[in-house]
Design an enzyme around this catalytic site. Structure first.
Site, PDB file in Angstrom:
ATOM      1  N   CYS A 427     -13.136 -23.855 -44.870  1.00  0.00           N
ATOM      2  CA  CYS A 427     -13.562 -22.854 -45.847  1.00  0.00           C
ATOM      3  C   CYS A 427     -14.066 -23.490 -47.134  1.00  0.00           C
ATOM      4  O   CYS A 427     -15.029 -22.996 -47.748  1.00  0.00           O
ATOM      5  CB  CYS A 427     -12.422 -21.893 -46.143  1.00  0.00           C
ATOM      6  SG  CYS A 427     -10.964 -22.658 -46.888  1.00  0.00           S
ATOM      7  N   HIS A 471      -7.230 -20.492 -49.133  1.00  0.00           N
ATOM      8  CA  HIS A 471      -8.600 -20.136 -48.770  1.00  0.00           C
ATOM      9  C   HIS A 471      -9.503 -20.278 -49.989  1.00  0.00           C
ATOM     10  O   HIS A 471      -9.052 -20.216 -51.137  1.00  0.00           O
ATOM     11  CB  HIS A 471      -8.632 -18.689 -48.253  1.00  0.00           C
ATOM     12  CG  HIS A 471      -9.921 -18.299 -47.614  1.00  0.00           C
ATOM     13  ND1 HIS A 471     -10.516 -19.029 -46.606  1.00  0.00           N
ATOM     14  CD2 HIS A 471     -10.757 -17.240 -47.839  1.00  0.00           C
ATOM     15  CE1 HIS A 471     -11.633 -18.444 -46.233  1.00  0.00           C
ATOM     16  NE2 HIS A 471     -11.812 -17.357 -46.974  1.00  0.00           N
ATOM     17  N   ASP A 487     -17.963 -14.146 -48.610  1.00  0.00           N
ATOM     18  CA  ASP A 487     -17.116 -15.091 -47.893  1.00  0.00           C
ATOM     19  C   ASP A 487     -17.858 -15.627 -46.667  1.00  0.00           C
ATOM     20  O   ASP A 487     -17.969 -14.926 -45.645  1.00  0.00           O
ATOM     21  CB  ASP A 487     -15.808 -14.430 -47.465  1.00  0.00           C
ATOM     22  CG  ASP A 487     -14.788 -15.442 -46.951  1.00  0.00           C
ATOM     23  OD1 ASP A 487     -15.146 -16.629 -46.815  1.00  0.00           O
ATOM     24  OD2 ASP A 487     -13.631 -15.049 -46.707  1.00  0.00           O
TER      25      ASP A 487
END
Length: 692
Positions: A427, A471, A487
């Site tokens: 991520c 994250h 995202d």
């Protein structure tokens, strides 16, 4: 076994023998020391732990006669060497960790000086203080149990050192300790509940040199993937209403808006804040349907985590301009705070001036040329930023991009390598690359770091957010809308956002691959998961209702009791509890004394004789035999001389003679008559034989 008496002509050798510590008492002290070191095991340097083991072992071997304890000069040399190693290890840092390690070093050196019973007492109280130091670092229930067990071993050693030759002293010591716990536990609980718990006016943070697990204020590709290999708790969350869906559990922590090479960091310096007082108790009473409560593990950082569109309910967190939340001081212990969901709102003014957004367009002067050109190409193809973002996310969905905990090394132009060559990352890689491309396209963008997800605790009572839920995502600024979440992970690996990390990396089998002791790694073992959650639930309630029982929680509990109890009433109640405890202890002691007397009729007679001697001006001396006392009484009261001598003789016969049970009863009756006669004789006025 060491003898405990002095000869009639004491010499230095006999004095030393009288003061030497019992071996059985010493082993309990060493065992307690070892147990109390466990809570600091991960903080202490290896050389210090080894040194403490050697020093304590040296003392035990000396007790058994295998080696000799060092003399004064050798002890001084050992101390200087270990202190020099400590100074070299500390390297000028002064933190709670270094202070605690120096204290442990001092305790270790004390073993070489523990020779006499007096030294035992000194070391006993030092080790009790070590148990309190441990609570600075660990307050969970299992560490508390270890600390209490260590103190229990010390108390057993204290009982043994005072009675080393009594048969079964150890067994009786454990029994006595258990009875003492049963007697004092109700008083301790009452004082814990009712004693006024006032927060300090101010406090100094526990500055620690320990590297805690958790997100930091910088992000380099690979940092968060390292966190993904840890199952430690980040925080727990209790909701007053329904739990949000998994995909909506974005816990915002901090914003990184400046790219320096490969590292994202905060562009604005941290504002100066005065040290605030300790306030770990945020919020009392039941939660509202839109409220939630976070129990944050220690981070040594000032940021708090919250869902989007939240506002602070408790006063121990403050909201920033970027819709983030901060404490007034680093969270060096577990902190509880409350938030409330308030519906959709923009994180900043949607009509912000372009000049205020310039820092969200910053890029390094060189590097990653293909990503720059790609961003400019997207900007030329689309008229609005929303279309640019959609085009970029479509690329992530349709092309062969992979979400992995094993990304390849990309040392040169890492964003170019990720987007156009490797197409494998975590991520942090994708969030940083997306922010870079959007800025190259002229769209203000920033990296947001926090957590996403959370798994239910036991009985679905609360959520557990762990470090592997860490994250990173992106927020882009759209005119008229403000900051909007973007995202890229949701486009590349939607199962990560919908279900969690385990499902996202199930095929490559990299979930917690380096943490084989974690119960979360073995998700298919239902019994192990159940036991892990039950233990976590116990610890959760311990932290909430015991460790977190502070002023607000206490006053909330008192407000539910009839009478409107306030701080003044709490003081009165506390004084009453202490007074009742002392009165009860006195009554129990008197009852036990009478109970012992009722079982020993001779003891009652001897007590009456002692009182008679006191009234006659012959106080009883410590260690005096009955015959010696009778002789002194005879000199003071000549009329009672014969009776006193006969009474003392019967006492000696009763305790040291070999008579039958019937004979003893007859002697007791005779002693009663003698005592009554002695009383009459002693009460007679003295007559003088001399005449004037």
């Amino acid at each position: 076994m060491t003898r405990r008496f002095l000869s009639n002509s004491p010499s230095s050798h006999s004095l030393q023998a009288a003061e030497l510590v019992s071996g059985r008492a010493l082993i309990w002290l060493i065992a307690g020391f070892g147990l109390l070191l466990i809570p600091q095991w991960d903080r202490l340097p290896i050389w210090l732990v080894a040194s403490c083991a050697v020093l304590a072992g040296w003392r035990w071997l000396a007790q058994s006669g295998r080696v000799r304890l060092p003399g004064r000069w050798m002890r001084t040399g050992i101390m200087l060497v270990l202190v020099a190693v400590y100074i070299a290890t500390v390297q000028g840092r002064f933190t709670v960790d270094t202070a605690a390690s120096f204290f442990v070093l001092a305790v270790g050196l004390k073993w070489l000086e523990t020779r006499s019973t007096r030294d035992f007492y000194v070391l006993f109280f030092i080790l009790v203080y070590l148990a309190t130091v441990n609570f600075l670092f660990h307050q969970e229930i299992h560490w508390s149990v270890i600390n209490i067990a260590g103190v229990a071993l010390l108390l057993i050693g204290l009982q043994v050192v005072n009675a080393p030759e009594i048969p079964g002293a150890m067994k009786k010591g454990w029994r006595r300790l258990g009875l003492m716990l049963v007697k004092t536990l109700p008083i301790v609980v009452l004082l814990f509940v009712f004693f006024p718990r006032m927060s300090p006016l101010w406090s100094v943070p526990l500055v620690s040199g320990e590297a805690r697990t958790g997100i930091s204020d910088t992000m380099t590709p690979g940092d968060i993937s390292s966190l993904a290999q840890s199952s430690e708790r980040a925080f727990r969350v209790t909701f007053g209403g329904e739990l949000p869906a998994y995909r909506d559990r974005y816990w915002r922590g901090l914003i990184l808006d400046r790219l320096d090479g490969d590292t994202w960091q905060q562009g604005l310096g941290k504002p100066f804040r005065r040290l605030g007082r300790v306030d770990v108790d945020g919020g009392v009473g039941p939660l509202g349907p839109s409220q939630y409560e976070v129990l944050l593990e220690p981070t040594d950082q000032t940021w708090a985590f919250a869902l989007e569109n939240s506002r602070a309910v408790s006063n121990n967190v403050k909201q920033t301009d970027e819709n983030l939340f901060r404490f007034d001081r680093p969270a060096d212990s577990a902190v509880r705070y409350r938030m409330e969901l308030v519906g959709n709102q923009t994180t900043e003014d949607a009509s912000a001036e372009p000049d205020n957004l310039q820092r969200y367009l910053q890029l390094p002067q060189s590097g990653n040329p293909r990503a720059r050109a790609f961003g400019q190409q997207l900007a030329g193809q689309h008229d609005n930023p929303q279309a640019v973002v959609q085009q970029l996310l479509t690329r992530f969905r349709e092309q062969a991009y992979f979400y992995t905990l094993r990304p390849p090394a990309m040392p040169v132009d890492g964003i170019d390598s990720l987007l156009f060559d490797e197409k494998r990352g975590f991520c942090a890689h994708y969030a940083g690359a997306t922010t870079f491309v959007l800025r190259a396209a002229g769209i203000p963008a920033r990296v947001v770091v926090g957590y996403q997800g959370g798994s239910p605790g036991a009985d679905d009572e609360y959520l557990i957010v762990r470090q592997y839920d860490a994250h990173a995502w992106v927020e882009a600024w759209f005119p008229g809308q403000g900051w909007v979440r973007v995202d890229p992970t949701a486009a590349i690996a939607p199962e990560r956002i919908e279900f969690g990390l385990r499902e996202a990396v199930a095929e490559e089998g990299s979930f917690l691959e380096n943490d084989w002791t974690s119960p979360q790694r073995y998700g298919d073992l239902a019994m192990l998961q159940w036991a892990s959650l039950q233990l976590d639930k116990i610890n959760y309630h311990w932290q909430r209702w015991v460790v977190g029982y502070q002023g607000q929680s206490q006053m909330d509990l008192m407000s539910r009791l009839p009478g409107g109890i306030g701080m003044r009433e709490l003081g009165y109640i506390t004084a009453g509890i202490v007074g009742m405890a002392l009165l009860l202890a006195g009554l129990v002691t008197a009852w036990q004394y009478r109970r012992v007397e009722s079982r020993d009729p001779l003891g009652r007679l001897v007590s009456r004789w002692y009182r008679l001697c006191d009234r006659s001006g012959v106080p009883v001396r410590h260690g005096e035999t009955p015959s010696q006392l009778a002789s002194r009484l005879a000199r003071a009261k000549p009329a009672a001389a014969g009776t006193a001598t006969a009474f003392a003789r019967l006492i000696n016969k009763h305790y040291y003679g070999r008579g039958s049970e019937t004979g003893h009863h007859g002697e007791l009756a005779k002693m009663k008559r003698l005592l009554a006669t002695m009383k009459r004789q002693a009460d007679r006025p003295s007559t003088s034989s001399s005449k004037g």
